[in-house]
Design a protein around this motif. Structure first.
Motif, mmCIF file in Angstrom:
data_model
loop_
_atom_site.group_PDB
_atom_site.id
_atom_site.type_symbol
_atom_site.label_atom_id
_atom_site.label_comp_id
_atom_site.label_asym_id
_atom_site.label_seq_id
_atom_site.Cartn_x
_atom_site.Cartn_y
_atom_site.Cartn_z
ATOM 1 N N MET A 164 0.838 -1.200 0.000
ATOM 2 C CA MET A 164 0.000 0.000 0.000
ATOM 3 C C MET A 164 0.873 1.250 0.000
ATOM 4 N N TYR A 165 0.711 2.048 -1.044
ATOM 5 C CA TYR A 165 1.384 3.334 -1.166
ATOM 6 C C TYR A 165 0.350 4.438 -1.369
ATOM 7 N N HIS A 166 0.768 5.667 -1.119
ATOM 8 C CA HIS A 166 -0.014 6.850 -1.453
ATOM 9 C C HIS A 166 0.847 7.764 -2.323
ATOM 10 N N SER A 167 1.546 8.698 -1.680
ATOM 11 C CA SER A 167 2.380 9.667 -2.398
ATOM 12 C C SER A 167 3.843 9.233 -2.380
ATOM 13 N N TYR A 190 -2.101 10.315 -6.939
ATOM 14 C CA TYR A 190 -1.309 11.541 -6.886
ATOM 15 C C TYR A 190 -0.466 11.736 -8.145
ATOM 16 N N GLN A 191 -0.242 12.982 -8.487
ATOM 17 C CA GLN A 191 0.580 13.332 -9.645
ATOM 18 C C GLN A 191 1.971 12.716 -9.551
ATOM 19 N N ARG A 220 -7.322 17.849 -9.692
ATOM 20 C CA ARG A 220 -7.420 18.875 -8.654
ATOM 21 C C ARG A 220 -6.431 18.577 -7.527
ATOM 22 N N MET A 221 -6.540 19.321 -6.447
ATOM 23 C CA MET A 221 -5.765 19.038 -5.250
ATOM 24 C C MET A 221 -6.553 18.055 -4.385
ATOM 25 N N ARG A 232 -1.851 17.971 -2.104
ATOM 26 C CA ARG A 232 -1.040 17.487 -3.221
ATOM 27 C C ARG A 232 -1.924 17.309 -4.450
ATOM 28 N N PRO A 233 -1.359 17.511 -5.648
ATOM 29 C CA PRO A 233 -2.167 17.406 -6.863
ATOM 30 C C PRO A 233 -2.466 15.948 -7.245
#
Length: 258
Positions: A10-13, A70-71, A99-100, A111-112
């Protein structure tokens, strides 16, 4: 014969930032390199579904998942995984595309989120996309009609934008009680949560456990885990997690971002 073990990561940013939902790019790069060096197969949730119908899985494998879209996934994560042949799953909150991340309270910490043109390009390159609801709200707090709309609209929009089925879901914050899981099961084939554990083919497909990778930023520890020598550490983390959850419930602390 031992049952196959699957670590759903599990990752996010993937960025240099404070908090448990961010992994520094150099750490992420090393984590991926360790998987490749250990020769651990990276499979997909579709492979896990196929195993429920009788297809064999390796004795040990991993699945890569990213919540929120996330971008920095495109900038820091995919360029590392693509050359290794890894196919990750990214869960999208459709109201926030381009969006953010509106669920982060501090505007300076927002974060975008990737936009649809970039998401389509990544899908064509092999990235898989699932639903993370529409609004990124706590689904357990919603009435049945609103919950149904969150599940249907998010899946439908991703399918329309990408032209491919979306059978996989991740509830925001990992929150999904029995009633919410039944609603998810009516529209999806799998759902991952935030229960800290390794997965197996006998696990509930709508409450699949994951390993939060900020617990494995120590590369020596991560390599030990990949080599099958991380049982004690994982047990300790699970125990601390249960204690922390009990304290949060007792003090009614708000949910962490996910």
């Amino acid at each position: 014969m031992a049952r196959p073990v699957i670590d759903i990561l599990m990752y996010h940013s993937i960025a240099v930032a404070t908090g448990p939902t961010s992994i520094a790019p150099e750490v992420f790069r090393a984590q991926m390199a360790a998987i490749a060096e250990a020769g651990v197969p990276v499979i997909t949730l579709d492979d896990l579904l196929a195993a429920h119908k009788g297809r064999a899985l390796p004795p040990y494998s991993v699945i890569l998942t990213f919540d929120d879209g996330y971008q920095d996934f495109a900038e820091a994560a995919w360029p590392v995984m693509q050359p290794l042949g890894f196919r990750p799953m990214v869960y999208l909150p459709t109201a926030h595309i381009g969006r953010m991340d509106g669920w982060t309270v501090d505007p300076k910490a927002q974060r975008p989120i990737m936009g649809w043109p970039l998401i389509r390009s990544l899908a064509e390159q092999g990235v898989q996309f699932g639903s993370h609801s529409v609004s990124h709200r706590d689904l357990d707090s919603l009435g049945p009609e609103v919950l149904e709309a969150e599940l249907i609209r998010s899946r439908s929009e991703i399918e329309k934008r990408l032209g491919r089925p979306v059978p996989h879901f991740a509830p925001p914050y990992g929150v999904a009680n029995a009633a919410t899981r039944r609603a998810i099961a009516a529209h999806y084939k799998t759902s991952v949560g935030t229960i800290l554990n390794r997965a197996g083919i006998d696990d509930d497909l709508f409450n699949l456990p994951r390993l939060e990778m900020f617990y494995f930023t120590d590369l020596a520890r991560w390599r030990r885990h990949l080599a099958g020598r991380g049982t004690g550490y994982l047990l300790a983390r699970k125990t601390l997690r249960r204690v922390g959850l009990a304290l949060r419930i007792r003090s009614a602390v708000p949910l962490p971002p996910a």
